[in-house]
Design an enzyme around this catalytic site. Sequence first.
Site, PDB file in Angstrom:
ATOM      1  N   ARG A  80       0.649  -1.118   0.035  1.00 33.81           N
ATOM      2  CA  ARG A  80      -0.166   0.000  -0.005  1.00 33.81           C
ATOM      3  C   ARG A  80       0.809   1.301   0.007  1.00 33.81           C
ATOM      4  O   ARG A  80       0.594   2.398  -0.676  1.00 33.81           O
ATOM      5  CB  ARG A  80      -1.045   0.005   1.343  1.00 33.81           C
ATOM      6  CG  ARG A  80      -1.606   1.279   1.639  1.00 33.81           C
ATOM      7  CD  ARG A  80      -2.247   1.181   2.837  1.00 33.81           C
ATOM      8  NE  ARG A  80      -2.745   2.539   3.232  1.00 33.81           N
ATOM      9  CZ  ARG A  80      -4.037   3.083   3.038  1.00 33.81           C
ATOM     10  NH1 ARG A  80      -4.925   2.494   2.088  1.00 33.81           N
ATOM     11  NH2 ARG A  80      -4.326   4.088   3.581  1.00 33.81           N
ATOM     12  N   HIS A 104      -8.365   6.658  -6.096  1.00 39.73           N
ATOM     13  CA  HIS A 104      -8.172   5.541  -5.132  1.00 39.73           C
ATOM     14  C   HIS A 104      -9.111   4.549  -5.530  1.00 39.73           C
ATOM     15  O   HIS A 104      -9.982   4.412  -6.484  1.00 39.73           O
ATOM     16  CB  HIS A 104      -8.495   5.961  -3.691  1.00 39.73           C
ATOM     17  CG  HIS A 104      -7.369   6.994  -3.044  1.00 39.73           C
ATOM     18  ND1 HIS A 104      -6.287   6.399  -2.467  1.00 39.73           N
ATOM     19  CD2 HIS A 104      -7.047   8.414  -3.484  1.00 39.73           C
ATOM     20  CE1 HIS A 104      -5.679   7.781  -2.021  1.00 39.73           C
ATOM     21  NE2 HIS A 104      -6.154   8.659  -2.909  1.00 39.73           N
TER      22      HIS A 104
END
Lengths: 99, 308
Positions: B126, B196
């Site tokens: 991430r 995102h």
Amino acid sequence: YLYNNRYAGNQVIRVTPNKLNDTETLKNLFDKFQVDLWHPNSPSSIREGAAVDLHVPRNASKIFRSHLHQAKIHYKVLIANLQKEIEKQAGYRSSRKRR
Amino acid sequence: SDSSYDYEVYHSLEEIQSWMHEMNKTHPSFIRLFSIGQSFERRPLYVLQLGKKSQHYKKAVWIDCGVHAREWIGPAFCQWFVKEALHSYNTDPVTRRLLNQFYFYIMPVLNVDGYHFSWTTDRFWRKTRSKISRYQCRGVDANRNWKVKWCEEGASSHPCSETYCGPFPESEPEVKAVANFLRKHKKRVKAYISIHAYAQMLLYPYSYKYATIPNFDCVESAAHNAVLALYSAYGVRYQYGPASTTLYLSSGSSMDWAYRNGIPYAFAFELRDTGYFGFLLPEFLINPTCTETMRAVKTLALNLLKKC
């Protein structure tokens, strides 16, 4: 295998904490098990009634689920074998290479 | 070449970068490629300026993708946006108007090191890949590293946490490079959009507090129109609203930083899905996801041309 097959047997589980102490139990479990939070992305954002999606390693998923059972916390397995999904996501790519 | 590039598969960082060079070479009157700096692992941070080139002053819209490495649909959308905009310039009056009146600064991969690492080593990485002294864990959450309410609720000061805010604001060269660029072009950039994945939401400030933004009415109506446009493609419903109430409280995010630094319209998209494939959105969903998101982004950009 992609990623040296490291995700074989890993699972993504959706847990829905319904009571305050469900969220506390869940956070305690995070300390005990090496889980990867997919949604939300921080334990501090977990709240009752909101789904929590987490990636659990193969060797922990069985005992993790048994803890959820004991605590009577509802859960659902979203992805039973992550490695298979990864291979599928890349499936088209490898056929492209062949072409 | 552009015509043989497959926009309906996921591409490695190297492929994306060579695509950017190719687009720069083959569309000189619409595209300018430049770098705004280097990542922690010394990779170039490429941005495409997309729009009909002009000597006149032009407002701008910034779109970044790939802040979080594992959210692969983001970079796919940034490439899709460029391709669709160029292909429809001559056929779609809305696209023509947008490319004539705006420059779009498109950053397909902000977190280049993390994205590369997610292709080679850890699919579910991430963060960035910076080294943290005295800790074995690596990486900072590039969406918790911006100088706005930095490292408070919804962020972590522990280097091994997925939401680690970093040793100090803008510690990540990738974040600093974007912040420097937006500071430098502050007067021209009228909208900031960050792409995102994994919630199907369109969010606007604030993330770090439950207050209402001063231009709420304009932003709320823009977001409403955008999710309506998105729904019109395949009937997929997106939630929209302030990030603090619609998603969760989080501090130090890029969208809040952009808004506080004077960009009147700042949004974050959370694209598909909501928990079926998660980050492993299959390639056959790239087309519909990007098609619907394209409609929403064009609606947001068109909104800038209205008085509000």
